[in-house]
Scaffold this motif. Sequence first.
Motif, PDB file in Angstrom:
ATOM      1  N   ARG A  14       0.853  -1.183   0.000  1.00 44.68           N
ATOM      2  CA  ARG A  14       0.000   0.000   0.000  1.00 44.68           C
ATOM      3  C   ARG A  14       0.888   1.231   0.000  1.00 44.68           C
ATOM      4  NH1 ARG A  14      -5.576  -1.363   2.551  1.00 44.68           N
ATOM      5  NH2 ARG A  14      -6.066   0.060   0.903  1.00 44.68           N
ATOM      6  N   ALA A  15       0.392   2.211  -0.565  1.00 41.28           N
ATOM      7  CA  ALA A  15       1.187   3.443  -0.612  1.00 41.28           C
ATOM      8  C   ALA A  15       1.307   4.010   0.770  1.00 41.28           C
ATOM      9  CB  ALA A  15       0.497   4.447  -1.506  1.00 41.28           C
ATOM     10  N   LEU A  77       6.048   8.635  11.741  1.00 41.19           N
ATOM     11  CA  LEU A  77       5.426   7.305  11.639  1.00 41.19           C
ATOM     12  C   LEU A  77       5.777   6.667  10.311  1.00 41.19           C
ATOM     13  CD1 LEU A  77       3.221   5.546  13.170  1.00 41.19           C
ATOM     14  CD2 LEU A  77       1.708   6.420  11.384  1.00 41.19           C
ATOM     15  N   ARG A  80       2.796   2.456   6.708  1.00 42.26           N
ATOM     16  CA  ARG A  80       2.445   1.073   7.004  1.00 42.26           C
ATOM     17  C   ARG A  80       1.764   0.454   5.821  1.00 42.26           C
ATOM     18  NH1 ARG A  80       0.738   0.450  13.000  1.00 42.26           N
ATOM     19  NH2 ARG A  80       1.010  -1.691  12.350  1.00 42.26           N
ATOM     20  N   ARG A  81       1.942  -0.769   5.782  1.00 41.48           N
ATOM     21  CA  ARG A  81       1.386  -1.487   4.651  1.00 41.48           C
ATOM     22  C   ARG A  81       0.246  -2.367   5.143  1.00 41.48           C
ATOM     23  NH1 ARG A  81       5.205  -5.585   1.644  1.00 41.48           N
ATOM     24  NH2 ARG A  81       6.567  -3.804   1.510  1.00 41.48           N
ATOM     25  N   ALA A  82      -0.855  -2.231   4.538  1.00 43.21           N
ATOM     26  CA  ALA A  82      -1.964  -3.117   4.918  1.00 43.21           C
ATOM     27  C   ALA A  82      -1.734  -4.459   4.263  1.00 43.21           C
ATOM     28  CB  ALA A  82      -3.274  -2.533   4.443  1.00 43.21           C
ATOM     29  N   ARG A 228     -12.070   6.694  14.437  1.00 41.10           N
ATOM     30  CA  ARG A 228     -10.645   6.416  14.586  1.00 41.10           C
ATOM     31  C   ARG A 228      -9.855   7.432  13.774  1.00 41.10           C
ATOM     32  NH1 ARG A 228      -7.339   0.769  13.378  1.00 41.10           N
ATOM     33  NH2 ARG A 228      -5.631   1.298  14.798  1.00 41.10           N
ATOM     34  N   THR A 304     -11.052   7.928   1.445  1.00 40.14           N
ATOM     35  CA  THR A 304      -9.952   7.068   0.997  1.00 40.14           C
ATOM     36  C   THR A 304      -8.658   7.337   1.774  1.00 40.14           C
ATOM     37  OG1 THR A 304      -8.700   6.354  -0.939  1.00 40.14           O
ATOM     38  CG2 THR A 304      -9.317   8.658  -0.888  1.00 40.14           C
ATOM     39  N   GLY A 305      -7.985   6.288   2.068  1.00 35.93           N
ATOM     40  CA  GLY A 305      -6.681   6.393   2.716  1.00 35.93           C
ATOM     41  C   GLY A 305      -6.717   6.672   4.199  1.00 35.93           C
ATOM     42  N   THR A 306      -7.882   6.583   4.820  1.00 34.37           N
ATOM     43  CA  THR A 306      -7.936   6.941   6.236  1.00 34.37           C
ATOM     44  C   THR A 306      -7.794   5.736   7.170  1.00 34.37           C
ATOM     45  OG1 THR A 306     -10.345   6.882   6.057  1.00 34.37           O
ATOM     46  CG2 THR A 306      -9.296   9.049   5.947  1.00 34.37           C
ATOM     47  N   THR A 309      -9.428  -0.241   5.606  1.00 29.34           N
ATOM     48  CA  THR A 309      -8.904  -1.595   5.392  1.00 29.34           C
ATOM     49  C   THR A 309      -7.905  -1.956   6.485  1.00 29.34           C
ATOM     50  OG1 THR A 309      -9.179  -1.209   3.031  1.00 29.34           O
ATOM     51  CG2 THR A 309      -7.861  -3.112   3.657  1.00 29.34           C
ATOM     52  N   PHE A 310      -7.114  -0.994   6.863  1.00 29.39           N
ATOM     53  CA  PHE A 310      -6.148  -1.224   7.941  1.00 29.39           C
ATOM     54  C   PHE A 310      -6.878  -1.665   9.217  1.00 29.39           C
ATOM     55  CE2 PHE A 310      -3.718   0.164  11.621  1.00 29.39           C
ATOM     56  CZ  PHE A 310      -2.458  -0.339  11.339  1.00 29.39           C
ATOM     57  N   SER A 428      -5.965   1.373  -3.120  1.00 25.31           N
ATOM     58  CA  SER A 428      -7.262   1.779  -2.586  1.00 25.31           C
ATOM     59  C   SER A 428      -8.318   0.748  -2.957  1.00 25.31           C
ATOM     60  CB  SER A 428      -7.620   3.141  -3.175  1.00 25.31           C
ATOM     61  OG  SER A 428      -8.931   3.491  -2.823  1.00 25.31           O
ATOM     62  N   SER A 429      -9.160   0.454  -2.018  1.00 25.24           N
ATOM     63  CA  SER A 429     -10.247  -0.491  -2.308  1.00 25.24           C
ATOM     64  C   SER A 429     -11.270   0.234  -3.180  1.00 25.24           C
ATOM     65  CB  SER A 429     -10.905  -0.937  -1.004  1.00 25.24           C
ATOM     66  OG  SER A 429      -9.923  -1.361  -0.103  1.00 25.24           O
ATOM     67  N   ALA A 478     -15.722   1.101   0.373  1.00 20.03           N
ATOM     68  CA  ALA A 478     -14.738   1.769  -0.481  1.00 20.03           C
ATOM     69  C   ALA A 478     -14.642   3.232  -0.062  1.00 20.03           C
ATOM     70  CB  ALA A 478     -15.183   1.675  -1.936  1.00 20.03           C
ATOM     71  N   GLY A 479     -13.492   3.792  -0.304  1.00 20.06           N
ATOM     72  CA  GLY A 479     -13.326   5.217  -0.010  1.00 20.06           C
ATOM     73  C   GLY A 479     -13.566   6.010  -1.290  1.00 20.06           C
TER      74      GLY A 479
HETATM   75  N1  LIG Z   1      -4.132   3.535  12.337  1.00 21.62           N
HETATM   76  C1  LIG Z   1      -3.162   3.409  11.432  1.00 21.62           C
HETATM   77  N2  LIG Z   1      -1.915   3.244  11.841  1.00 21.62           N
HETATM   78  C2  LIG Z   1      -0.926   3.127  10.951  1.00 21.62           C
HETATM   79  N3  LIG Z   1      -1.093   3.160   9.614  1.00 21.62           N
HETATM   80  C3  LIG Z   1      -2.317   3.344   9.135  1.00 21.62           C
HETATM   81  C4  LIG Z   1      -3.414   3.459  10.012  1.00 21.62           C
HETATM   82  N4  LIG Z   1      -4.510   3.630   9.273  1.00 21.62           N
HETATM   83  C5  LIG Z   1      -4.108   3.580   7.985  1.00 21.62           C
HETATM   84  N5  LIG Z   1      -2.803   3.392   7.912  1.00 21.62           N
HETATM   85  C6  LIG Z   1      -2.034   3.310   6.673  1.00 21.62           C
HETATM   86  O1  LIG Z   1      -2.571   4.224   5.764  1.00 21.62           O
HETATM   87  C7  LIG Z   1      -2.633   3.674   4.469  1.00 21.62           C
HETATM   88  C8  LIG Z   1      -4.048   3.691   3.942  1.00 21.62           C
HETATM   89  O2  LIG Z   1      -4.850   2.885   4.749  1.00 21.62           O
HETATM   90  P1  LIG Z   1      -6.060   2.031   4.190  1.00 21.62           P
HETATM   91  O3  LIG Z   1      -5.740   1.415   2.922  1.00 21.62           O
HETATM   92  O4  LIG Z   1      -6.491   1.145   5.285  1.00 21.62           O
HETATM   93  O5  LIG Z   1      -7.111   3.136   3.910  1.00 21.62           O
HETATM   94  P2  LIG Z   1      -8.572   2.943   3.364  1.00 21.62           P
HETATM   95  O6  LIG Z   1      -9.412   3.818   4.154  1.00 21.62           O
HETATM   96  O7  LIG Z   1      -8.930   1.532   3.364  1.00 21.62           O
HETATM   97  O8  LIG Z   1      -8.416   3.468   1.888  1.00 21.62           O
HETATM   98  P3  LIG Z   1      -9.339   3.166   0.621  1.00 21.62           P
HETATM   99  O9  LIG Z   1     -10.685   3.637   0.941  1.00 21.62           O
HETATM  100  O10 LIG Z   1      -8.710   3.934  -0.443  1.00 21.62           O
HETATM  101  O11 LIG Z   1      -9.269   1.708   0.416  1.00 21.62           O
HETATM  102  C9  LIG Z   1      -2.088   2.290   4.560  1.00 21.62           C
HETATM  103  O12 LIG Z   1      -0.756   2.305   4.167  1.00 21.62           O
HETATM  104  C10 LIG Z   1      -2.200   1.980   6.007  1.00 21.62           C
HETATM  105  O13 LIG Z   1      -1.216   1.081   6.414  1.00 21.62           O
END
Ligand SMILES: Nc1ncnc2c1ncn2[C@@H]1O[C@H](COP(=O)(O)OP(=O)(O)OP(=O)(O)O)[C@@H](O)[C@H]1O
Length: 890
Positions: A14-15, A77, A80-82, A228, A304-306, A309-310, A428-429, A478-479
């Motif tokens: 993940r980015a 920080l 992180r990679r999901a 969160r 998105t990106g918040t 999925t994590f 992104s999902s 989805a975001g």
């Molecule tokens: N609480 C957290 N702690 C550390 N890293 C986080 C946290 N939340 C998200 N991240 C990191 O931020 C990035 C984006 O997170 P994630 O893919 O879960 O977002 P998303 O809301 O599912 O996005 P999308 O809607 O586009 O799928 C990932 O690299 C993830 O590891």
Amino acid sequence: MATTTTTTLPRPPRASFNASQPPTSALPALPNSISNRASTQNLRKASLLPQTPRKISGSLPRPSTPSLPVLTGAKNLAPRRAVSIASFPQPPRTGGSRIASLPPTSSLSSCNLATNDEGKSLLPSPVESPKRSSVGLERSPSSRSIKTSKPKTISVGSLGSRFSGDAGGTAYLSPPHSRSSSAQGSYSTNATTIDAGAGSGDELTVRGRTDEKFGEREGKGNVIVSVRVRPDANDSGGGGNSEWIIDGRSGKVGYGGKDGGIYEYDNVFGQNDNNSRVYDSCAKRLVRRVMEGYHGTVFAYGMTGTGKTFSMQGTTSSPGVIPLAITDIFSFIRETPHREFLLRVSYLEIYNERIHDLLATQPGGTGFIPLDQQMKGEEIKLREDAKRGVYATPLKEEIVQSPTQLLRVIARGDLARRTSSTQFNARSSRSHAVVQIVVESRDRIPGTTAGGGSMVDNRRAGITGGVRVSTLSLIDLAGSERAAENKERRTEGAHINRSLLTLGTVIARLSSVDKEGNGKDKDGNHLPYRDSKLTRLLQPALSGGSLVSILCTIALPPCQQSGAANATHIGETMNTLKFAARARNNIVSHAKKSDESLAGGVDAGSRVLLERYRMEITELRAQLESQKRKEDGDMRDREEREEREVERHSEQLLEIQLARTALKERIEHLNRLILSSKSSGVNSTRNSLLTGNSGHMSSLSIRSSTTTTHLARPFSTGSSVSTAINGGSSSECADDDSTGEFGDGNATLAAQVRALQADVVDKNRYIATLEKRLLQARRSSQSRTSIGFSPPHKVPGIPFGGGELVEEARLDVLLREKDEEIAELRARLDDKERMVSALRSAARKRDVAEVGRRSKSSFDEGGGRRRKASGSSGSSGGSGGAVEVQDGAF
Ligand SMILES: Nc1ncnc2c1ncn2[C@@H]1O[C@H](COP(=O)(O)OP(=O)(O)OP(=O)(O)O)[C@@H](O)[C@H]1O
């Protein structure tokens, strides 16, 4: 369960979150958007702030200072990679140990509050009356009261008032209580004192802690809404987000800037709260309730990106809601030995308003069916029925028996899920993903009414307990992405936004739904559940049939961000917060434990799988038993047949035995005959007659000596064999053959010849008899062979029928011996015949010699007399000689 799932799915990384680029992508604006401060205030009054007269228990200990701690962003920080849940070695057990190991939660995670010189908050205070806010919300007996239009106002000073006030922030108290949410007034659950069975049926009711000083009952409700805040990777902690309030203790999140406001939630998680804590507070209880028979839905919402999925999936080191829920499901099963469970899982995604089966495999289970192919195939539709609610069909469901298996199934679905790179998330999902775990359970021992017998007995008797079916839906939405660059992304974004907008609208209008529960608002309009697949699928949950936990994720705008991007980011974040607040206020759950359907009362089509399996097992058992009975019958028949066979065989064996004995006796008899003929009578007597025969005869006699040793005595040289020249019967000769007519033994020669001739006749007769018997023996042996006896059991090493063959072989040997013996006897007979002819010729010669000698002596005697008595005696001698010659020519 000590299973490990270490496979890391080949999912692109993940980015890293780029805090410098604000997630300007937008969640769809809520129906009531706020455009200015005034409207914000109105909004708070109208909808955003709790509209129900809720009671935030003012009696809870307050922190000594109302000031909000500064939000300390995650310093440097690391991105992180999901990772897919398949990469988790084994989701850690939820429970005390995990909580104990959690890093201390900041008692108040917030941005710096803007304060004036006197330390007073500069936040645009939505507070209208400290008194009102400090008292908190008064819960109405009817949960509907939660949707009254009375706005809830909260003073900044009240933030954190429900917490112990540990300045260090190391003690994280119970998450904020939930509010009442059941139409029937049975909604709020206490973490530890739920009495599911009490009260009205199986509705959740609170048993403990009703002390009014606590105001609203503590514990978790049927609807939990949490926020969160994702750590900002680039925030140095310098306080760039000074306008934001993140108060984990009081469950409040606020924005002090333009169009801001403060909202209260059941849980607020800051940067230090890990997935484990999020799960414990948001989903753990819900999962256990699902195992007890309630329906439950957990979904993550946010731009998105918040971190949706994590939070739902987590990482290897920090598993999210889904793997932790799976662990808890199996822990529950282990801890509930008196019930049996059957779990099935499905995994679908809604992409561009089409449903795809993420577990679909090619016919025969060979490989996943690509989604493009699925799109060409039969479309998955949503249907609804009274028993199952809204469900997708046709959809593959897999029965799972272990956490590892369940995680693998979900990991497989993750692989198939649509993801793309967006401006803020490289992976992104692009679809809403729904994991559905259906839990069927039933008592292992049916109640006493079932007869009280053992479970097996009861089942055999057709007495079974009911099966309870509940569903846990875990949804990663989805975001949205507003500023998509390419067309495909824009199309996706449009679908995503539309469905999220519909979701927001439905939730917003839930407040106006009439009490009849018919899905219409007060004006009689249907709620627009059918406007999107997502809301249609969520309909049972949103309309109150399920426990609900919503996790809204936000990311604060990076400090260095400014301008339009910043404004957009703030707007989207506020939209999320408003959505969460509305959901919290409007969703009413009157979840009930699902009924236990009894096998007999449910038609075959809708009969639950566990019951169907049970029935199938019973049927199979019955089939097995009837087959066994049949086999037993067959076996008995076969045994009887075999017994008869054995009897027949033993009879045949007996016959063979008898035949053999008879044959043996016959052979012995023959042997006896042979022996007697050799040892006594003819041979011995007659051979003894040969005693005194001339030496040249000995060689002939020796051939017979193999059986008659006394023949070995050689003929004495010069001994004469007498012949009954002078006549006389053979019997006389036989009686007198030792001396002969003349007492010199010569007379015995003729007797010997006669005796030998008699012997030859005798032996010929004997041979004929032997031959006849041999013939008989052969015939009977052949007839036995043709009968084809088979021994009852095969003798190892000897082919079937080997016993008979052995017997045959023995008989053959005996017959051969007899043949040899006969041949030998013949040879002896030949010898004897030769001996007889030799004796005859010897006798003839001797007779000739004797005649000559006698003629000569009589001639001599006649000449003398003639000489003495003038005689002419020559003629008489000649006549005498002629007589002798005649005599001698016998
Ligand atoms: N609480 C957290 N702690 C550390 N890293 C986080 C946290 N939340 C998200 N991240 C990191 O931020 C990035 C984006 O997170 P994630 O893919 O879960 O977002 P998303 O809301 O599912 O996005 P999308 O809607 O586009 O799928 C990932 O690299 C993830 O590891």
